[in-house]
Design a protein around this motif. Structure first.
Motif, mmCIF file in Angstrom:
data_model
loop_
_atom_site.group_PDB
_atom_site.id
_atom_site.type_symbol
_atom_site.label_atom_id
_atom_site.label_comp_id
_atom_site.label_asym_id
_atom_site.label_seq_id
_atom_site.Cartn_x
_atom_site.Cartn_y
_atom_site.Cartn_z
ATOM 1 N N PRO A 1 42.625 -33.142 13.391
ATOM 2 C CA PRO A 1 41.937 -32.859 14.093
ATOM 3 C C PRO A 1 42.503 -31.670 14.693
ATOM 4 O O PRO A 1 43.739 -31.426 14.883
ATOM 5 C CB PRO A 1 41.813 -33.929 15.166
ATOM 6 N N SER A 2 41.633 -30.747 15.043
ATOM 7 C CA SER A 2 41.911 -29.479 15.500
ATOM 8 C C SER A 2 41.296 -29.229 16.852
ATOM 9 O O SER A 2 40.486 -30.055 17.390
ATOM 10 C CB SER A 2 41.789 -28.357 14.513
ATOM 11 N N TYR A 3 41.507 -28.128 17.481
ATOM 12 C CA TYR A 3 40.958 -27.731 18.887
ATOM 13 C C TYR A 3 39.569 -27.396 18.681
ATOM 14 O O TYR A 3 39.097 -26.785 17.541
ATOM 15 C CB TYR A 3 41.695 -26.600 19.460
ATOM 16 N N PRO A 4 38.752 -27.588 19.716
ATOM 17 C CA PRO A 4 37.520 -27.091 19.655
ATOM 18 C C PRO A 4 37.377 -25.726 19.454
ATOM 19 O O PRO A 4 37.933 -24.985 20.203
ATOM 20 C CB PRO A 4 37.055 -27.371 21.226
ATOM 21 N N VAL A 5 36.092 -25.335 18.985
ATOM 22 C CA VAL A 5 35.694 -23.917 18.678
ATOM 23 C C VAL A 5 34.838 -23.629 19.639
ATOM 24 O O VAL A 5 33.976 -24.450 20.173
ATOM 25 C CB VAL A 5 35.074 -23.772 17.283
ATOM 26 N N THR A 6 34.972 -22.277 20.362
ATOM 27 C CA THR A 6 34.126 -22.084 21.519
ATOM 28 C C THR A 6 33.344 -20.634 20.976
ATOM 29 O O THR A 6 32.199 -20.648 21.589
ATOM 30 C CB THR A 6 35.107 -21.477 22.738
ATOM 31 N N ARG A 7 33.569 -19.917 20.057
ATOM 32 C CA ARG A 7 32.977 -18.733 19.822
ATOM 33 C C ARG A 7 33.299 -18.418 18.133
ATOM 34 O O ARG A 7 34.514 -18.106 17.710
ATOM 35 C CB ARG A 7 33.389 -17.545 20.596
ATOM 36 N N MET A 8 32.459 -18.305 17.147
ATOM 37 C CA MET A 8 32.753 -18.051 16.049
ATOM 38 C C MET A 8 31.960 -17.138 15.305
ATOM 39 O O MET A 8 30.724 -16.646 15.796
ATOM 40 C CB MET A 8 32.339 -19.482 15.103
ATOM 41 N N LEU A 9 32.619 -16.579 14.404
ATOM 42 C CA LEU A 9 31.696 -15.216 13.581
ATOM 43 C C LEU A 9 31.366 -15.920 12.223
ATOM 44 O O LEU A 9 32.189 -16.294 11.528
ATOM 45 C CB LEU A 9 32.874 -14.045 13.474
ATOM 46 N N VAL A 10 30.271 -15.812 11.943
ATOM 47 C CA VAL A 10 29.687 -16.297 10.635
ATOM 48 C C VAL A 10 29.368 -15.206 9.766
ATOM 49 O O VAL A 10 28.802 -14.136 10.136
ATOM 50 C CB VAL A 10 28.296 -16.944 10.936
ATOM 51 N N LEU A 11 29.873 -14.925 8.414
ATOM 52 C CA LEU A 11 29.800 -14.164 7.441
ATOM 53 C C LEU A 11 28.363 -14.167 6.950
ATOM 54 O O LEU A 11 28.022 -15.061 6.497
ATOM 55 C CB LEU A 11 30.712 -14.096 6.398
ATOM 56 N N GLY A 12 27.646 -13.002 6.797
ATOM 57 C CA GLY A 12 26.377 -13.113 6.112
ATOM 58 C C GLY A 12 25.255 -12.716 7.043
ATOM 59 O O GLY A 12 25.380 -12.477 8.147
ATOM 60 N N ALA A 13 23.931 -12.131 6.293
ATOM 61 C CA ALA A 13 23.046 -11.773 7.203
ATOM 62 C C ALA A 13 21.508 -12.457 6.798
ATOM 63 O O ALA A 13 20.714 -12.147 7.511
ATOM 64 C CB ALA A 13 22.783 -10.060 6.966
ATOM 65 N N GLY A 14 21.951 -13.573 5.920
ATOM 66 C CA GLY A 14 20.699 -13.932 5.394
ATOM 67 C C GLY A 14 20.238 -15.452 6.027
ATOM 68 O O GLY A 14 20.791 -15.546 7.277
ATOM 69 N N ALA A 15 19.068 -16.103 5.359
ATOM 70 C CA ALA A 15 18.872 -17.594 5.919
ATOM 71 C C ALA A 15 20.156 -18.397 6.186
ATOM 72 O O ALA A 15 20.173 -19.048 7.352
ATOM 73 C CB ALA A 15 17.985 -18.022 5.005
#
Length: 303
Positions: free
Chosen positions: A4-18
């Protein structure tokens, strides 16, 4: 085994499509502020720091592209939301992955194989070693996929799912992966394993009610699988089309029809589903004609 790891609060997602659009929607559903990065992957960590993100999701990048991204995230102290680097590297090496699956007791497809149909299925695994498989699917063309498979019996489906789950469980990974098998006669042989998104998660969601993207994010934050395997049997039939839509294309709605549309110029994904295959074809025909500006009854893409 991943832990288990710490919760994510803000993420960057790669890509521009669906795919990136759906990932951001899944993140927002879980309370994760989600932003898209449309530039080169080697700038993702820098962009994540600029935007105050504590995690980067590789989106639909190929395994070979995810390996250096995962390493850059490690060096920058930013969470990489995907398969761990050692397993990503194995996924880029067909012989290495086949050797791992052979050790796990899986039958392998012959080298340069017999040309039987390829069957794909997504699997979810948590940090405690639990694995669940989703309905098998098949790519009918570059544009179209279907699930479940009318020629694959329920017994063969369970056998395939258990084989794939055994292989994934032996690796000790956490998250979402796609396994590919070749069906030759009465035999099934392992072909490949790929990380994360396949672009066909909408099939899983419409047939089982489970969103694999949201579930992946939960698992990568240390949560356990909460769904039983018996709850993941396909309820009906579905087909997915990958489309480049004309500017301004819209879907009016209706039962058993869904469009993931990231905006003009990008690839969109349309899904039709119903209790019977003929229901799917009827719903898809009218919707695709509407989306593509064609007369109803014309041949649909991927047929």
């Amino acid at each position: 085994m991943s832990h288990p790891s710490y919760p994510v609060t803000r993420m960057l997602v790669l890509g521009a499509g669906a795919g990136a659009l759906r990932l951001c929607q899944a993140g927002e559903e879980l309370g994760i502020a989600s932003l898209r990065h449309q530039g080169p992957s080697d700038r993702a960590c820098h962009r994540a720091r600029e935007l105050g993100c504590d995690a980067v999701h590789p989106g639909e990048l190929a395994p070979a592209q995810q390996v250096p991204l995962a390493e850059r995230c490690r060096q920058a102290g930013i969470r990489f939301l995907g398969v761990e680097p050692r397993l990503l590297a194995a996924m880029t090496d067909a012989r290495a992955m086949s050797a791992l699956m052979r050790e796990a007791g899986l039958p392998l497809a012959g080298m340069g194989s017999s040309g039987g149909p390829r069957v794909r299925l997504s699997l979810l695994a948590d940090h405690q070693g639990q694995v669940r498989y989703l309905p098998p699917r098949q790519r009918l063309s570059e544009q179209s996929s279907q699930a479940p498979l009318p020629w694959l019996t329920s017994e063969r489906t369970r056998y395939l799912g258990k084989l794939a789950a055994r292989g994934v469980g032996a690796l000790g990974l956490t998250g979402l992966v796609e396994a590919c098998f070749e069906a030759g006669g009465n035999e099934l042989g392992f072909v490949s394993l790929a990380p994360g998104l396949s672009g066909e998660e909408a099939l899983d969601e419409t047939l089982t009610g489970l969103d694999p993207l949201a579930e992946q994010l939960r698992l990568l934050q240390g949560e356990r699988l909460r769904v039983r395997q018996s709850a993941l049997e396909a309820g009906g039939h579905a087909r997915l089309w990958r489309l480049s839509l004309p500017r301004g294309a819209r879907l009016a709605g209706g039962p058993g029809r869904r469009l993931d549309h990231a905006g003009d110029g990008g690839e969109s994904r349309f899904v039709a589903w119903g209790r019977r295959p003929e229901d799917v074809r009827a719903r898809a025909g009218h919707a695709l004609a509407e989306l593509l500006g064609e007369a109803p009854g014309r041949r649909t893409p991927g047929d």
